[in-house]
Design a protein around this motif. Sequence first.
Motif, short mmCIF file in Angstrom:
data_model
loop_
_atom_site.label_atom_id
_atom_site.label_comp_id
_atom_site.label_asym_id
_atom_site.label_seq_id
_atom_site.Cartn_x
_atom_site.Cartn_y
_atom_site.Cartn_z
N PHE A 14 37.89 6.89 2.90
CA PHE A 14 36.44 6.70 3.03
C PHE A 14 36.17 5.80 4.23
N CYS A 15 35.51 6.35 5.25
CA CYS A 15 35.18 5.56 6.46
C CYS A 15 33.95 4.71 6.15
N ASP A 16 34.20 3.41 6.00
CA ASP A 16 33.10 2.51 5.63
C ASP A 16 32.85 1.54 6.79
N GLU A 17 31.67 1.67 7.36
CA GLU A 17 31.38 0.87 8.55
C GLU A 17 31.22 -0.62 8.21
N ARG A 18 31.21 -0.92 6.92
CA ARG A 18 31.07 -2.33 6.52
C ARG A 18 32.44 -2.93 6.16
N LEU B 75 39.09 13.20 4.03
CA LEU B 75 38.45 12.18 4.86
C LEU B 75 36.94 12.32 4.67
N LEU B 76 36.24 11.19 4.50
CA LEU B 76 34.80 11.23 4.28
C LEU B 76 34.08 10.38 5.32
N VAL B 77 33.13 11.03 6.04
CA VAL B 77 32.30 10.32 7.02
C VAL B 77 30.84 10.46 6.59
N GLY B 78 30.11 9.38 6.64
CA GLY B 78 28.73 9.37 6.14
C GLY B 78 27.72 9.85 7.17
N PRO B 79 26.45 9.82 6.78
CA PRO B 79 25.37 10.29 7.64
C PRO B 79 24.97 9.23 8.67
N GLU B 80 24.14 9.58 9.57
CA GLU B 80 23.67 8.62 10.58
C GLU B 80 23.07 7.38 9.90
N GLY B 81 22.46 7.60 8.72
CA GLY B 81 21.83 6.46 8.06
C GLY B 81 22.80 5.67 7.20
N GLY B 82 24.06 6.09 7.20
CA GLY B 82 25.06 5.37 6.41
C GLY B 82 24.98 5.71 4.93
N VAL C 176 39.70 2.75 1.58
CA VAL C 176 38.60 2.43 2.48
C VAL C 176 39.18 2.14 3.87
N MET C 177 38.57 2.74 4.89
CA MET C 177 39.12 2.59 6.25
C MET C 177 38.02 2.10 7.21
N SER C 178 38.41 1.12 8.04
CA SER C 178 37.49 0.68 9.10
C SER C 178 37.81 1.45 10.38
N LEU C 179 36.75 1.71 11.15
CA LEU C 179 36.96 2.34 12.48
C LEU C 179 36.56 1.33 13.55
N GLY C 180 36.94 0.06 13.30
CA GLY C 180 36.72 -0.96 14.32
C GLY C 180 35.40 -1.70 14.16
N PRO C 181 35.14 -2.62 15.09
CA PRO C 181 34.03 -3.58 14.94
C PRO C 181 32.66 -3.02 15.33
N ARG C 182 32.61 -1.82 15.88
CA ARG C 182 31.31 -1.29 16.30
C ARG C 182 30.85 -0.17 15.34
N ILE C 183 29.55 0.02 15.29
CA ILE C 183 29.02 1.11 14.46
C ILE C 183 29.07 2.39 15.28
N LEU C 184 29.85 3.35 14.85
CA LEU C 184 29.97 4.61 15.59
C LEU C 184 28.95 5.62 15.06
N ARG C 185 28.46 6.46 15.91
CA ARG C 185 27.61 7.57 15.43
C ARG C 185 28.51 8.47 14.58
N THR D 191 30.87 10.65 16.39
CA THR D 191 31.94 9.87 17.03
C THR D 191 32.95 9.44 15.97
N ALA D 192 32.43 8.98 14.83
CA ALA D 192 33.32 8.52 13.75
C ALA D 192 34.22 9.65 13.28
N ALA D 193 33.69 10.86 13.26
CA ALA D 193 34.49 12.01 12.81
C ALA D 193 35.72 12.16 13.70
N1 SAH Z 1 25.09 2.53 8.51
C1 SAH Z 1 24.97 2.61 9.95
C2 SAH Z 1 25.24 3.98 10.50
C3 SAH Z 1 26.35 4.73 9.84
S1 SAH Z 1 27.34 5.53 11.00
C4 SAH Z 1 23.55 2.30 10.35
O1 SAH Z 1 22.72 2.25 9.45
O2 SAH Z 1 23.32 2.18 11.55
C5 SAH Z 1 27.73 7.05 10.22
C6 SAH Z 1 29.08 7.06 9.50
O3 SAH Z 1 30.13 6.90 10.43
C7 SAH Z 1 29.27 5.94 8.49
O4 SAH Z 1 28.71 6.27 7.22
C8 SAH Z 1 30.78 5.84 8.43
O5 SAH Z 1 31.30 6.86 7.57
C9 SAH Z 1 31.20 6.12 9.85
N2 SAH Z 1 31.38 4.92 10.65
C10 SAH Z 1 30.67 4.52 11.71
N3 SAH Z 1 31.14 3.37 12.23
C11 SAH Z 1 32.20 3.01 11.47
C12 SAH Z 1 33.12 1.91 11.48
N4 SAH Z 1 33.06 0.95 12.40
N5 SAH Z 1 34.07 1.86 10.52
C13 SAH Z 1 34.16 2.83 9.56
N6 SAH Z 1 33.32 3.90 9.50
C14 SAH Z 1 32.35 3.99 10.45
#
Ligand code: SAH
Length: 248
Positions: free
Chosen positions: A169-173, A193-200, A217-226, A229-231
Motif C-alpha cells: 500500500f503506497c501511503d504518502e503519509r 500494489l495499491l496507488v490512491g487517487p489524486e485526492g489521496g 505500507v510503503m513510502s515513495l519518499g519525502p515528496r507527494i507524487l502525482r 508518477t507514484a504508479a
Molecule cells: N494525498 C495527497 C495526494 C495523493 S497522491 C494530496 O492530498 O495531495 C496519489 C497517490 O499516490 C497516493 O494515494 C499514494 O498512493 C501515492 N503517493 C504519492 N506520493 C507518495 C509518497 N511520497 N509515498 C507513498 N505513496 C505516495
Amino acid sequence: MPSHDFKSPRLHVDADLAAAEAVPATPVQANYLLNVLRLAEGDSILAFNGRDGEWRCELRKPAKKKLDLLPVERVRLQTPAPDLLYLFAPLKHARLDYMVQKAVEMGAGTLQPVMTQHVQTSRINIDRMRANAIEAAEQCGILSIPECREPVGFAQFLAGWDTARRLVFCDEREDAESPIDTLRAMPASPLALLVGPEGGFSEDERATLRALPFVTVMSLGPRILRADTAAVAALAVLQASVGDWRQG
Ligand code: SAH
C-alpha cells in the motif's frame, strides 16, 4: 537487453496463430502497416495473441482491399502472464491512459481499478483501458495482454482478498523508510500494489489498510507524487528490489 527481436513491428491479434494459417489484419492494422509503416507484401512483422507465443508473419494481399498476416515461424514460446496485481484509483482520461500504459510496461499482469472515497471519476471505459494495454504490450515486447478488470468498491476489493497475496500500500503519509528496505523485508509471496487517487486515501481507508495483516505500507519518499508518477515509481522500486528486473 532482451535477446529477442524488439525492432520489428509487433501486433496483437485475437485469432489463433499457427504456421501457414493466414490471419486477416483488421482495417486499423492494415492501415497502420501499409500506410503508416509503408510496408509491402512479403515484409515481415511479429504477431502474438497471449496463447501461441510470438510468430514472425509475412504480409499477404490476397485481394485489393485485404491484408493477411501469414505466420511463418514461431520466434518465441508463450510465457505465463506476470502475476503482479496492480490496483489503482482511476484518474481522469489522459492521466489514466498514461498510467495504464506505464503499468503494463512495468510488468503488471492484472489491472484492477478501485473506487475509493476521493476518486475523481466514477466511470471507467474498459474498452479504452484495454486498448491502452494492447498498445503498451505491442510496444514493450510482452507476450500477453494484462487483464483489465471492471472497477470494484474499496470495501468489496478487500472483502474478497486472497490473504496469500501481499498488498503493498503506497501511503504518502508513511515515514520515509526506503521502499527498497520495506519491500526486501517482506516474506516472498504473490504481490499486489495499491496507488490512491489524486485526492489521496481517506482517513478511514488508510486506517483500514494499515490494520490488515496482509498489507505492507510503503513510502515513495519525502515528496507527494502525482498518482501517475507514484504508479511508475512504485512499480520501478518493486520490480528492481523483489520483481522481474533482477536477472536470474
Ligand atoms: N494525498 C495527497 C495526494 C495523493 S497522491 C494530496 O492530498 O495531495 C496519489 C497517490 O499516490 C497516493 O494515494 C499514494 O498512493 C501515492 N503517493 C504519492 N506520493 C507518495 C509518497 N511520497 N509515498 C507513498 N505513496 C505516495
